[in-house]
Design a protein around this motif. Structure first.
Motif, mmCIF file in Angstrom:
data_model
loop_
_atom_site.group_PDB
_atom_site.id
_atom_site.type_symbol
_atom_site.label_atom_id
_atom_site.label_comp_id
_atom_site.label_asym_id
_atom_site.label_seq_id
_atom_site.Cartn_x
_atom_site.Cartn_y
_atom_site.Cartn_z
ATOM 1 N N CYS A 86 0.851 -1.186 0.000
ATOM 2 C CA CYS A 86 0.000 0.000 0.000
ATOM 3 C C CYS A 86 0.881 1.229 0.000
ATOM 4 O O CYS A 86 2.085 1.153 0.259
ATOM 5 N N PRO A 103 -5.954 -2.654 7.323
ATOM 6 C CA PRO A 103 -7.102 -1.745 7.227
ATOM 7 C C PRO A 103 -8.313 -2.247 8.001
ATOM 8 O O PRO A 103 -8.702 -3.409 7.873
ATOM 9 N N SER A 106 -12.138 0.252 4.497
ATOM 10 C CA SER A 106 -11.636 0.614 3.165
ATOM 11 C C SER A 106 -12.715 1.357 2.401
ATOM 12 O O SER A 106 -13.783 0.803 2.115
ATOM 13 N N CYS A 150 -8.172 2.978 5.003
ATOM 14 C CA CYS A 150 -7.635 2.838 3.650
ATOM 15 C C CYS A 150 -8.638 3.362 2.630
ATOM 16 O O CYS A 150 -9.847 3.338 2.867
ATOM 17 N N SER A 151 -8.135 3.826 1.528
ATOM 18 C CA SER A 151 -8.993 4.120 0.382
ATOM 19 C C SER A 151 -8.482 3.331 -0.810
ATOM 20 O O SER A 151 -7.297 3.392 -1.145
ATOM 21 N N THR A 152 -9.371 2.560 -1.416
ATOM 22 C CA THR A 152 -9.020 1.802 -2.615
ATOM 23 C C THR A 152 -9.210 2.704 -3.819
ATOM 24 O O THR A 152 -10.333 3.104 -4.137
ATOM 25 N N VAL A 173 -3.747 5.184 4.309
ATOM 26 C CA VAL A 173 -3.063 4.503 3.205
ATOM 27 C C VAL A 173 -4.009 4.330 2.027
ATOM 28 O O VAL A 173 -5.237 4.413 2.174
ATOM 29 N N VAL A 174 -3.426 4.068 0.861
ATOM 30 C CA VAL A 174 -4.219 3.762 -0.328
ATOM 31 C C VAL A 174 -3.736 2.436 -0.909
ATOM 32 O O VAL A 174 -2.565 2.076 -0.808
ATOM 33 N N ASP A 175 -4.683 1.717 -1.511
ATOM 34 C CA ASP A 175 -4.351 0.498 -2.236
ATOM 35 C C ASP A 175 -5.264 0.426 -3.452
ATOM 36 O O ASP A 175 -5.990 1.378 -3.739
ATOM 37 N N SER A 178 -8.553 -3.491 -1.759
ATOM 38 C CA SER A 178 -9.164 -3.968 -0.514
ATOM 39 C C SER A 178 -10.665 -3.729 -0.389
ATOM 40 O O SER A 178 -11.370 -4.562 0.204
#
Length: 235
Positions: A86, A103, A106, A150-152, A173-175, A178
């Motif tokens: 991430c 996370p 998300s 988290c933000s996807t 965080v970003v991915d 998720s």
């Protein structure tokens, strides 16, 4: 005659274990670290087993990961863990390259068009299974695994342009997978959790820049630790 699952995954649906690890990308030495001796490639995914779990490499992106989880509904799978990288939205105490995070929520910015048009996303979020998530955090307490929001996202370019907004909204965080992973697991009736290692910091240490020697070593160590941890977690 091969069934659809075997064509797509390379293994039979009846060979899938109760515990599954999904990885968007197969990092170096992953198979040997996890103890997987036979790894088969299907049309979309690749998979291999140990005595205790199945590893599935999905490819990057919410659609690929989400579909993989939905297909697992018709297998013995009960618990699924998303393992990958991430990006850290901004540097902060206790977080850096190589930090391990999990996370607990998300947000979904999976739509490229929606992200480009600044579509509201804060009301669309998905959660891991509470029991599995807590068990993961407790088991990984010695590794310093931290809870994050988290933000996807669907665009590596737009995440840079939206970094101030992400930070203001409390996103750590970003991915890129998720939220789809959690939503698909909920739909399929599977318990889901995720474990990420921080591989970049938006703006400061972006994904397209080479890491310095210390960061490179920190990332390598965290990847190794995460693999050894999940191997033990599902033992």
């Amino acid at each position: 005659m091969e069934n659809k699952f075997e064509v797509l995954f390379g293994i039979k649906n009846t060979d899938v274990k109760r515990n599954c690890i999904l990885m968007p990308l197969l990092a170096k030495d992953t198979l040997s670290t996890l103890g997987i001796e036979k790894f088969k490639r299907g049309k979309l995914y690749s998979a291999g087993n140990t005595k205790h779990f199945t590893l599935i490499v999905t490819g990057m992106g919410a659609g690929f990961v989400g579909d993989a989880v939905l297909y697992l509904k018709d297998t013995p799978a009960c618990k699924v863990l998303l393992l990958g990288s991430c990006g850290l939205v901004s540097a902060k105490p206790g977080f850096d390259i190589g930090s391990l995070v999990s996370p607990v929520k998300s947000f979904s910015q999976e739509s490229f068009a929606g992200m480009l048009s600044k579509q509201e996303y804060k009301n669309i979020s998905f959660l891991p299974d509470n029991d599995l998530s807590q068990l993961l955090l407790e088991a990984g307490s010695g590794l310093g695994i931290k809870k994050v929001q988290c933000s996807t996202v669907s665009s590596l370019k737009l995440e840079e342009e939206r970094v101030d907004l992400l930070s203001a909204d409390g996103i750590d965080v970003v991915d890129m997978e998720s939220s789809a992973f959690f939503s698909a697991a909920s739909h399929a009736g599977l318990k889901a959790a995720a474990l990420f290692y921080v591989s970049d910091i938006i703006g400061e240490k972006p994904w397209y820049r080479a890491l310095g020697p210390l960061d490179k070593e920190a990332l390598f160590v965290s990847m190794k630790k995460s693999l050894l941890f999940v191997r033990t977690f599902f033992h």
